[in-house]
Scaffold this active site. Sequence first.
Site, PDB file in Angstrom:
ATOM      1  N   PRO A 224      -2.457  -7.396   7.477  1.00 21.65           N
ATOM      2  CG  PRO A 224      -1.818  -8.987   6.117  1.00 21.65           C
ATOM      3  CD  PRO A 224      -1.687  -8.719   7.495  1.00 21.65           C
ATOM      4  CD  GLU A 225      -6.459  -2.422   8.751  1.00 24.92           C
ATOM      5  OE1 GLU A 225      -7.525  -1.967   8.519  1.00 24.92           O
ATOM      6  OE2 GLU A 225      -5.356  -1.897   9.093  1.00 24.92           O
TER       7      GLU A 225
END
Length: 273
Positions: A2-3
């Site tokens: 996840p960014e």
Amino acid sequence: MPELPEVETTRRGLEPLLVGRHITRAVVRNAALRWPVAPELTTHLPGARIESVQRRAKYLLLATDRGHLLLHLGMSGSLRVLPAGTPALRHDHVDILLDDGQCLRLRDPRRFGSILFAGDTPAAHALLARLGPEPLELDTEALGAHLHAASRGRRAAVKLFLMDSGVVVGVGNIYASEALFRAGIRPNKPASALSRPACRRVAAAIQAVLTEAITAGGTTLRDFSNSDGLPGYFAQELSVYGRAGAPCRACGTPIREQRLGQRSTFWCPVCQR
């Protein structure tokens, strides 16, 4: 992994459900995450009031009147608020029980996430102390000037430079590729070769692509889901990432793929110079 937009989506989903609630206790089914789950979660924080849900880079900060919990979702983690009696599944490792009968549940199949205690001064924590600025907390001119100053003498490819969290946080593999496409800069160009105008274009592109991704709810990545259990949708709008061989949306040239820093990198040989 996840960014920044996925983590910000999670933060925004959790905030109204957690702020003002008190932690009654915690259930740790498996403490062996990337690092051992903070013992303070069960010994110090029961009774604490949750005051805010913050984000620093890709970390979530659960601020309480007894200190901060520092959470990272790793590669496969998700956080959801559920009724406390909801049966736990195989990869549901930690429940933080709340005074309204709900619980904050961490699910992490790969166990690369973490729950650490950062005390009253989380900015001094070893994982946060050396991070660069938040790209959405500076105006475009300031971010561009920062990138230009930081890039002097840097021989690394500009994509790897942007992914260095000591330079600027939250620009991961997907969004670095997308921002460089929008800025018209090839990803393997040396960072030191960027002019001031180029750095400003990069800054504007980073801010635009992150803002759009947050608005869209993040990018769907394998088993990541936001706090509602719903995937993000920004992947439908990607211009280059994951599109090797497909026509460029701007000029029709096939998108190329190469490895930079052991990461897949996508770019258009005509639109990016």
